[in-house]
Design an enzyme around this catalytic site. Structure first.
Site, PDB file in Angstrom:
ATOM      1  N   ILE A 135     -15.172  78.313  84.203  1.00 38.10           N
ATOM      2  CA  ILE A 135     -13.961  78.824  84.871  1.00 38.10           C
ATOM      3  C   ILE A 135     -14.333  80.072  85.687  1.00 38.10           C
ATOM      4  O   ILE A 135     -14.869  81.029  85.129  1.00 38.10           O
ATOM      5  CB  ILE A 135     -12.864  79.217  83.851  1.00 38.10           C
ATOM      6  CG1 ILE A 135     -12.575  78.067  82.890  1.00 38.10           C
ATOM      7  CG2 ILE A 135     -11.602  79.679  84.559  1.00 38.10           C
ATOM      8  CD1 ILE A 135     -11.609  78.439  81.765  1.00 38.10           C
ATOM      9  N   GLU A 189     -23.396  79.620  69.980  1.00 36.65           N
ATOM     10  CA  GLU A 189     -24.474  80.589  70.219  1.00 36.65           C
ATOM     11  C   GLU A 189     -25.618  80.265  69.259  1.00 36.65           C
ATOM     12  O   GLU A 189     -25.430  79.557  68.267  1.00 36.65           O
ATOM     13  CB  GLU A 189     -23.968  82.004  69.961  1.00 36.65           C
ATOM     14  CG  GLU A 189     -22.863  82.443  70.898  1.00 36.65           C
ATOM     15  CD  GLU A 189     -23.285  82.423  72.359  1.00 36.65           C
ATOM     16  OE1 GLU A 189     -24.187  83.162  72.743  1.00 36.65           O
ATOM     17  OE2 GLU A 189     -22.701  81.640  73.128  1.00 36.65           O
ATOM     18  N   LYS A 204     -16.583  88.779  75.539  1.00 30.32           N
ATOM     19  CA  LYS A 204     -16.008  88.299  76.807  1.00 30.32           C
ATOM     20  C   LYS A 204     -14.737  89.075  77.133  1.00 30.32           C
ATOM     21  O   LYS A 204     -14.479  89.389  78.305  1.00 30.32           O
ATOM     22  CB  LYS A 204     -15.716  86.804  76.692  1.00 30.32           C
ATOM     23  CG  LYS A 204     -16.977  85.959  76.570  1.00 30.32           C
ATOM     24  CD  LYS A 204     -16.637  84.553  76.135  1.00 30.32           C
ATOM     25  CE  LYS A 204     -17.842  83.645  76.051  1.00 30.32           C
ATOM     26  NZ  LYS A 204     -17.560  82.376  75.359  1.00 30.32           N
TER      27      LYS A 204
HETATM   28  P1  NAP Z   1     -30.632  78.707  74.639  1.00 28.26           P
HETATM   29  O1  NAP Z   1     -30.307  77.267  74.778  1.00 28.26           O
HETATM   30  O2  NAP Z   1     -30.981  79.239  73.293  1.00 28.26           O
HETATM   31  O3  NAP Z   1     -31.861  79.011  75.651  1.00 28.26           O
HETATM   32  C1  NAP Z   1     -32.486  80.256  75.713  1.00 28.26           C
HETATM   33  C2  NAP Z   1     -33.725  80.142  76.596  1.00 28.26           C
HETATM   34  O4  NAP Z   1     -34.292  81.430  76.753  1.00 28.26           O
HETATM   35  C3  NAP Z   1     -34.820  79.241  76.013  1.00 28.26           C
HETATM   36  O5  NAP Z   1     -35.435  78.505  77.042  1.00 28.26           O
HETATM   37  C4  NAP Z   1     -35.802  80.244  75.397  1.00 28.26           C
HETATM   38  O6  NAP Z   1     -37.144  79.799  75.427  1.00 28.26           O
HETATM   39  C5  NAP Z   1     -35.667  81.411  76.340  1.00 28.26           C
HETATM   40  N1  NAP Z   1     -35.928  82.694  75.670  1.00 28.26           N
HETATM   41  C6  NAP Z   1     -35.185  83.288  74.705  1.00 28.26           C
HETATM   42  N2  NAP Z   1     -35.749  84.455  74.343  1.00 28.26           N
HETATM   43  C7  NAP Z   1     -36.866  84.586  75.080  1.00 28.26           C
HETATM   44  C8  NAP Z   1     -37.883  85.576  75.157  1.00 28.26           C
HETATM   45  N3  NAP Z   1     -37.859  86.664  74.388  1.00 28.26           N
HETATM   46  N4  NAP Z   1     -38.890  85.392  76.037  1.00 28.26           N
HETATM   47  C9  NAP Z   1     -38.928  84.281  76.824  1.00 28.26           C
HETATM   48  N5  NAP Z   1     -37.989  83.312  76.808  1.00 28.26           N
HETATM   49  C10 NAP Z   1     -36.977  83.460  75.928  1.00 28.26           C
HETATM   50  O7  NAP Z   1     -29.450  79.609  75.197  1.00 28.26           O
HETATM   51  P2  NAP Z   1     -28.273  79.163  76.182  1.00 28.26           P
HETATM   52  O8  NAP Z   1     -27.220  78.478  75.404  1.00 28.26           O
HETATM   53  O9  NAP Z   1     -28.848  78.498  77.370  1.00 28.26           O
HETATM   54  O10 NAP Z   1     -27.655  80.594  76.571  1.00 28.26           O
HETATM   55  C11 NAP Z   1     -28.280  81.421  77.515  1.00 28.26           C
HETATM   56  C12 NAP Z   1     -27.333  82.567  77.887  1.00 28.26           C
HETATM   57  O11 NAP Z   1     -26.154  82.033  78.457  1.00 28.26           O
HETATM   58  C13 NAP Z   1     -26.868  83.406  76.699  1.00 28.26           C
HETATM   59  O12 NAP Z   1     -26.674  84.734  77.140  1.00 28.26           O
HETATM   60  C14 NAP Z   1     -25.528  82.785  76.344  1.00 28.26           C
HETATM   61  O13 NAP Z   1     -24.668  83.674  75.661  1.00 28.26           O
HETATM   62  C15 NAP Z   1     -25.012  82.471  77.727  1.00 28.26           C
HETATM   63  N6  NAP Z   1     -24.008  81.413  77.805  1.00 28.26           N
HETATM   64  C16 NAP Z   1     -24.223  80.226  77.165  1.00 28.26           C
HETATM   65  C17 NAP Z   1     -23.290  79.212  77.289  1.00 28.26           C
HETATM   66  C18 NAP Z   1     -23.464  77.871  76.614  1.00 28.26           C
HETATM   67  O14 NAP Z   1     -22.588  77.014  76.727  1.00 28.26           O
HETATM   68  N7  NAP Z   1     -24.595  77.629  75.918  1.00 28.26           N
HETATM   69  C19 NAP Z   1     -22.131  79.419  78.061  1.00 28.26           C
HETATM   70  C20 NAP Z   1     -21.962  80.660  78.713  1.00 28.26           C
HETATM   71  C21 NAP Z   1     -22.912  81.640  78.575  1.00 28.26           C
HETATM   72  P3  NAP Z   1     -37.623  78.513  74.564  1.00 28.26           P
HETATM   73  O15 NAP Z   1     -36.966  77.330  75.241  1.00 28.26           O
HETATM   74  O16 NAP Z   1     -39.114  78.493  74.713  1.00 28.26           O
HETATM   75  O17 NAP Z   1     -37.138  78.740  73.178  1.00 28.26           O
HETATM   76  N1  HSE Z   2     -20.743  79.950  72.367  1.00 25.68           N
HETATM   77  C1  HSE Z   2     -19.919  80.105  73.517  1.00 25.68           C
HETATM   78  C2  HSE Z   2     -18.608  79.351  73.312  1.00 25.68           C
HETATM   79  C3  HSE Z   2     -20.647  79.595  74.726  1.00 25.68           C
HETATM   80  O1  HSE Z   2     -18.531  78.542  72.375  1.00 25.68           O
HETATM   81  O2  HSE Z   2     -17.667  79.586  74.051  1.00 25.68           O
HETATM   82  C4  HSE Z   2     -19.954  79.956  76.020  1.00 25.68           C
HETATM   83  O3  HSE Z   2     -20.018  81.323  76.271  1.00 25.68           O
END
Ligand code: NAP
Ligand code: HSE
Length: 429
Positions: A135, A189, A204
């Site tokens: 959004i 998360e 948020k």
């Molecule tokens: P994720 O699936 O856990 O992916 C994290 C990525 O970052 C992985 O590729 C990991 O590497 C890499 N990483 C983490 N720590 C690292 C480090 N110290 N050095 C190098 N690489 C590192 O997380 P995600 O769900 O994509 O979320 C990413 C961000 O977006 C977060 O801030 C989260 O709060 C935000 N977010 C997520 C969503 C959602 O729906 N998931 C929605 C909105 C916002 P590896 O692959 O090698 O482990």
């Molecule tokens: N863990 C978060 C959620 C991802 O469930 O809304 C999006 O920020």
């Protein structure tokens, strides 16, 4: 045509979604921006992990290979957490990169410092994906509603908890089972207690309230309560009373200051937010000129969140082309006080197990009356041997009054258990 090179920090749920969107919509994005936007390198932790690679780029585990690369124009931070993400963003800005981030944890604590660093370096720091996944609520508050004085907002801004509460309520499924499913779908998360304890929504909300009221709100300012104490019985009583239970993020601009709170709440079924189910998020915003507005969409997941990140990348590309990066910097020009939780005023649902004896209900009414609280409705149901379950719904009162009444109720020998206390949210702002 311009060449814009990206360096991604992270290739998990969001990072891979960004790469997939850039790959599948290449032609449209090129035409819209008159730029070839390409990922050059991607930082990950574990180079041996199998990954779906969307595009022609290389993976590295060396942060300098991305942050110090002179060819990279925009760093996309989608790794999450506070450190090393915070250090990497500072480093990127120092090396003349613009930054796009999805990291609400970081912005809710260190936003001010990072926006100042971006301004000092004359670069953009965009963060659309940090709130409500797909959004575009950040653009709404920063630009589309900039003509208004925002009086309040209520959001369902955590997809995981909304997914859990919806499945518990509509499909009568168990909490733990649905949480595991939300984790598998990439909604939760890495530490899902952030979701279920309300912290993710609080982060948020801090970002949204700062933008809505032009006054810095940080995570410690937000009152937080999660959903782990909500049971199927509470959801059934909500149904019986004509309500639904949602984890709400509420921000109000009042005479005394800013009220910011995240907690489960009884919401009337007639409220537009009551029908927001599953992983969907929505934010109900009230402006003095526009009136009531609502923004709805998927709040988590790879492509919805990737959509927000890529839209930021496109906007930063346009700013680079127009030589206008850093044009919209920090908008917190007020310094409003934050209201203490004892002064919040809401109605309450109180569910108790009591001895089924004469005068028990009358005594409960007296204990609440002593705190100057009256009841809006009462439900009593027999439970086992000479016991009864009582649900009391109060008229609105201050949190401090409710606490005073609860202290007396807990000390009353005929009360066997206080099962749950849940707030109501009835108004539209
Ligand atoms: P994720 O699936 O856990 O992916 C994290 C990525 O970052 C992985 O590729 C990991 O590497 C890499 N990483 C983490 N720590 C690292 C480090 N110290 N050095 C190098 N690489 C590192 O997380 P995600 O769900 O994509 O979320 C990413 C961000 O977006 C977060 O801030 C989260 O709060 C935000 N977010 C997520 C969503 C959602 O729906 N998931 C929605 C909105 C916002 P590896 O692959 O090698 O482990
Ligand atoms: N863990 C978060 C959620 C991802 O469930 O809304 C999006 O920020």
């Amino acid at each position: 045509m311009d060449n814009i090179r990206l360096g991604l920090l992270g290739y998990g749920t969001v990072g891979s979604g960004v790469a997939q969107i850039l790959e599948q919509n290449t032609e449209d994005i090129e035409t819209r921006t008159d730029a070839k936007i390409k990922i050059k390198s991607v930082l990950v932790r574990d180079l041996t992990k199998p990954r779906d690679q969307h595009g022609d780029f290389r993976f590295t585990d060396q942060s300098e290979a991305v942050l110090h690369d002179p060819e990279i124009d925009i760093i996309v931070e989608v790794m999450g957490g506070i450190e090393p993400a915070r250090t990497y963003i500072h480093e990127a800005l120092r090396h003349g990169k613009n930054v796009v981030t999805a990291n609400k944890d970081l912005l809710a604590l260190h936003g001010e410092e990072l926006f100042e660093a971006a301004k000092a370096s004359g670069k953009d720091l965009y963060f659309e994906a940090s709130v409500a996944g797909g959004i575009p609520i950040i653009a709404v508050l920063k630009q589309s509603l900039a003509a208004n004085r925002i009086t309040g907002l209520i959001g369902i801004i955590n997809g995981t908890t909304n997914y859990i509460l919806t499945a518990m309520s509509n499909e009568h499924r168990g909490y733990q089972e649905v949480l595991s499913e939300a984790q598998k779908l990439g909604y939760a998360e890495s530490d899902p207690s952030s979701d279920v304890d309300g912290l993710d929504a609080a982060r948020k909300l801090a970002i949204l309230a700062s933008l809505a009221f032009n006054s810095r709100v940080t995570l410690p300012d937000v009152f937080v309560e999660g959903i782990s104490h909500i049971t199927r019985e509470d959801l059934e009583y909500a149904e019986e009373l004509g309500y639904t239970i949602k984890l709400l993020a509420i921000a109000k601009h009042q005479d005394e200051g800013v009220e910011v709170r995240v907690h489960p709440a009884f919401l009337p079924k007639s409220h537009p937010l009551a029908s927001v189910n599953g992983v969907y998020n929505a934010i109900f915003v009230v402006g003095d000129a526009v009136g009531e507005t609502m923004f709805y969409g998927r709040g988590a997941g790879s492509l919805p969140t990737g959509s927000a990140v890529v839209s930021d990348i496109i906007q930063v590309t346009r700013n680079i082309q127009a030589n206008s990066t850093s044009a919209i910097s920090c908008t917190c020009y007020h310094n409003l006080p934050v209201k203490a939780s004892q002064d919040f005023t809401t109605a309450y649902y109180v569910r108790l197990l009591v001895k089924d004896e004469p005068r028990v209900l009358a005594t409960l009414a007296l204990l609440f009356a002593e705190a100057n609280i009256s009841f809006a409705s009462i439900i009593q149901k027999p439970r086992g041997h000479e016991q009864a379950e009582i649900v009391l719904v109060t008229h609105p009162c201050r949190e401090s009054q409710l606490q005073e009444a609860l202290d007396s109720v807990k000390a009353y020998s005929k009360v066997l258990k206080v099962y749950n206390v849940i707030r109501f949210e009835i108004g539209n702002e």
